[in-house]
Write a protein that holds these residues in place. Structure first.
Motif, PDB file in Angstrom:
ATOM      1  N   VAL A   1       0.310   5.712  -1.053  1.00 17.23           N
ATOM      2  CA  VAL A   1      -0.896   5.362  -0.284  1.00 17.23           C
ATOM      3  C   VAL A   1      -0.856   6.080   1.057  1.00 17.23           C
ATOM      4  CG1 VAL A   1      -1.365   3.129  -1.373  1.00 17.23           C
ATOM      5  CG2 VAL A   1       0.301   3.264   0.489  1.00 17.23           C
TER       6      VAL A   1
ATOM      7  N   ALA B   1      -4.187   6.928   2.766  1.00 16.46           N
ATOM      8  CA  ALA B   1      -4.890   5.765   3.325  1.00 16.46           C
ATOM      9  C   ALA B   1      -4.205   5.302   4.610  1.00 16.46           C
ATOM     10  CB  ALA B   1      -4.929   4.637   2.294  1.00 16.46           C
TER      11      ALA B   1
ATOM     12  N   ARG C   1      -8.467   0.531  -0.621  1.00 15.08           N
ATOM     13  CA  ARG C   1      -7.500   1.418  -1.267  1.00 15.08           C
ATOM     14  C   ARG C   1      -6.214   0.658  -1.606  1.00 15.08           C
ATOM     15  NH1 ARG C   1      -5.089   3.695  -4.345  1.00 15.08           N
ATOM     16  NH2 ARG C   1      -3.720   5.494  -4.101  1.00 15.08           N
TER      17      ARG C   1
END
Ligand code: HEC
Ligand code: HEC
Ligand code: HEC
Ligand code: HEC
Ligand code: HEC
Ligand code: HEC
Ligand code: HEC
Ligand code: HEC
Ligand code: HEC
Length: 427
Positions: free
Chosen positions: A335, A338, A381
């Motif tokens: 991630v 993000a 996300r």
């Protein structure tokens, strides 16, 4: 070089304060009889200056005792200190300013040594509370040049051992301003140093060695120390905190504060004990600074509470997004993009906190809206990443079940084969 003639600033200063500026400042390198004899006297009062002077900037630049005291350095006996040779002896407090100013207020003379050095110290000093009280009242306690730059061990501000180095100047001012006994009779507090040492500015200076934070002279001027006026205060803080100062100047407070006779920044932040600012300062609850003038029933009070709510929600939402992304990251999901994007929400929070100084809800809302958008996206996300993870885990379980089943079948098959073989060889 010839005798330095007094130039405009020096003459101007002489005209302003009525101190005569001698026409002769003759800084020449010379072998000094003064030092040799003084070292021999064994009298501390005479020996100390001779010893200390070796580390003085003026010695480094080739000046000797006569640069300030006059006299004839070529003489070996007491006649070296002949008043007829321009010997001035130990300058009194009024004379000190004149002695230093003879060179330092002379732009032409100083340029030969250091073209970028300021030559306004004497003129600035004359406008300071120190200078005015010295001139008008002959106040024996105010600072003169040598109170801050001890004669015989004068060093440039950049030298870490200098009395005016950024990390040391606070104690130099403090020798008088933090000494309650010395300052009796004056109607000003003596807590500036102790308060300053609790401040975020001093912490930044001392713990982080970040010399860009202000010390006494950054706010009060190097030489023009004066009680700060109301309008002056914003300007002083604005040297460094430009965004806040610009917003404040255009805010509804700028005018009303001036009319109320209260200073700008320090009304909410203090002057010497300035602390890290936090969201709790905003709104009407507990530690909120707005509550001293506004209440929940007036429009401004409502605005204050609303600004706080906006900032709280951005902080909470971005915290939530950060937490879920961290959870996904720990579970091995990628991630990073993000997480990177979420920095924008952090930036928006910083901008919103600065925007508080416009003292208008819309200014804060503009920044928090942008930050909330970013936070919501990052959170989404995170949620997706965790769902993906669940899906992958479910897939993994199915996969494992199949593998286990296959292995079991294989084992069974092998056993079957083994048993068959055993029965064949045995039978
Ligand atoms: C032969 C030794 C000798 C020489 C050379 C000499 N001094 Fe002195 N100086 C003394 C003595 C002794 C005193 C203390 C006399 C007194 O208190 O009146 C003194 C005192 C002083 C004082 C303090 C005066 C005061 O009012 O308290 C200053 C400043 C000074 N000298 C500067 C100089 C300078 C500048 C030179 C060189 C141009 C110089 N001296 C050369 C021996 C000397
Ligand atoms: C940059 C200017 C300057 C120079 C250079 C300088 N002095 Fe001084 N001196 C002063 C001032 C100003 C005083 C007055 C005391 C004060 O303001 O602290 C003083 C005071 C003195 C005193 C009296 C000290 C006392 O406590 O009564 C003596 C002695 C002295 N100086 C000797 C010397 C000698 C020797 C030299 C050379 C090695 C020298 N000075 C170089 C500025 C200077
Ligand atoms: C004879 C001329 C002369 C006299 C008198 C004089 N100075 Fe200086 N001063 C200089 C020169 C020249 C320099 C070196 C400037 C440079 O090169 O940076 C200097 C440097 C300094 C510096 C360091 C400046 C820097 O940032 O580099 C300070 C502080 C200072 N002087 C204070 C004083 C004080 C206080 C007095 C009076 C007690 C005094 N001076 C008397 C000529 C003089
Ligand atoms: C109240 C304390 C104080 C007094 C009084 C004072 N100074 Fe300073 N001075 C300072 C400080 C603090 C600095 C360091 C500025 C910096 O950090 O750049 C300084 C710096 C200087 C410098 C270096 C150049 C500059 O302007 O930054 C010179 C030269 C100087 N002072 C000369 C003088 C002279 C001459 C006098 C007397 C007329 C005087 N000072 C009086 C505190 C003082
Ligand atoms: C030799 C002692 C001494 C030193 C060193 C000194 N001061 Fe002062 N200062 C005084 C005295 C005495 C007053 C007069 C008090 C008054 O204003 O009634 C004063 C007044 C002031 C004032 C005006 C206060 C007011 O509201 O009237 C300011 C500001 C100030 N000083 C700042 C400084 C700074 C900054 C420094 C260091 C760079 C410094 N001082 C160094 C003695 C000193
Ligand atoms: C961040 C800027 C800042 C710094 C750093 C700072 N001051 Fe001040 N100072 C102020 C302001 C603003 C005021 C006006 C006080 C007010 O209106 O509340 C003030 C007031 C003063 C006064 C007047 C008396 C009083 O307390 O109101 C003195 C004296 C003083 N300061 C000395 C100092 C000394 C000594 C230092 C260093 C130890 C220092 N200041 C550091 C901003 C500063
Ligand atoms: C009416 C009160 C008030 C005035 C006046 C005020 N501030 Fe603030 N300031 C605040 C509040 C409240 C915060 C905290 C905002 C937050 O964290 O939500 C703050 C925060 C700050 C911060 C920290 C910002 C951050 O990123 O955390 C700085 C720096 C600052 N102010 C400087 C100034 C300066 C400089 C001035 C004068 C031009 C000034 N303030 C005038 C109330 C005020
Ligand atoms: C010479 C530059 C300078 C001046 C002048 C100055 N500051 Fe600062 N200030 C700093 C630095 C550097 C920091 C620490 C780093 C940071 O947080 O921005 C700081 C930190 C702060 C903070 C804490 C910020 C936070 O993140 O919580 C506040 C509040 C503040 N200053 C208010 C003021 C006020 C009010 C004045 C005027 C009385 C002032 N400052 C004058 C440089 C300055
Ligand atoms: C020293 C007193 C004082 C403090 C502290 C103070 N204010 Fe004010 N504020 C005023 C005054 C007076 C007005 C103008 C009269 C009014 O609208 O109430 C005003 C006006 C406002 C306005 C404009 C209101 C309108 O009608 O548009 C806002 C918004 C505001 N303040 C927010 C704040 C916030 C937020 C804080 C705390 C960070 C704060 N104020 C702290 C005195 C103060």
């Amino acid at each position: 070089m010839g005798a330095a003639r007094p130039t405009m600033p020096a003459l101007l200063f002489a005209a302003i304060v009525g101190w005569a500026v001698p026409a002769t400042a003759q800084p020449t390198r010379q072998a000094e009889g003064c030092v040799a004899c003084h070292l021999e006297t064994g009298d501390d009062r005479l020996v100390k200056p001779a010893k200390a002077f070796a580390g003085d900037i003026h010695a480094a630049k080739g000046f000797g005792c006569v640069a300030c005291h006059g006299g004839d350095a070529k003489q070996q006996g007491m006649e070296a200190m002949d008043r007829a040779q321009g010997y001035v002896g130990k300058p009194d407090r009024q004379q000190v300013v004149q002695v230093c100013g003879r060179c330092h207020a002379d732009a032409r003379f100083m340029k030969q040594y250091n073209p970028s050095l300021r030559v306004d110290q004497v003129i600035e000093y004359a406008t300071s509370v120190h200078g005015r009280r010295l001139r008008e009242l002959n106040d024996p306690k105010v600072a003169v040049c040598t109170s801050c730059h001890p004669a015989h061990s004068i060093k440039p501000p950049s030298d870490p051992t200098s009395s005016v180095h950024p990390l040391r100047v606070v104690d130099t001012c403090g020798t008088c301003h933090a000494d309650a006994k010395y300052m009796t009779g004056y109607r000003i507090p003596t807590d500036q140093l102790s308060k300053y040492k609790t401040s975020v500015h001093w912490k930044t200076m001392s713990a982080k060695s970040d010399l860009s934070a202000p010390t006494c002279n950054k706010c009060h001027g190097n030489h023009g120390a004066a009680p700060p006026g109301v309008s002056w205060v914003g300007t002083v803080c604005g040297q460094c905190h430009t965004v806040m100062a610009e917003l404040f100047t255009k805010s509804p407070h700028a005018k009303v504060f001036a009319a109320m006779g209260v200073p700008g920044c320090v009304t909410c932040h203090e002057s010497h004990a300035i602390q890290e600012a936090g969201d709790e300062m905003l709104g009407l609850r507990d530690k909120a600074v707005c509550a001293s003038c506004h209440s929940a029933s007036d429009k401004a009070g409502k605005s204050a509470a609303e600004m706080r709510a906006l900032i709280d929600s951005l902080r909470n939402e971005s915290d939530k997004a950060r937490a879920i992304l961290r959870q996904a990251e720990h579970a091995g999901m990628d991630v990073s993009q993000a997480q990177f994007d979420l920095n924008e929400a952090k930036g928006a929070l910083v901008k919103a906190r600065a925007a508080v100084h416009a003292f208008a809800v819309d200014a804060v809302k503009k920044e928090t809206d942008a930050g909330l958008g970013v936070s919501a996206k990052a959170h989404a996300r995170g949620v997706r990443a965790l769902r993906e993870l669940q899906f992958r885990r479910a897939g993994l379980v199915v996969f494992l079940v199949i593998i286990v089943a296959l292995i079991a079948a294989l084992v069974l098959k092998i056993r079957q084969l083994e048993r068959r073989q055993q029965s064949r060889t045995g039978g």
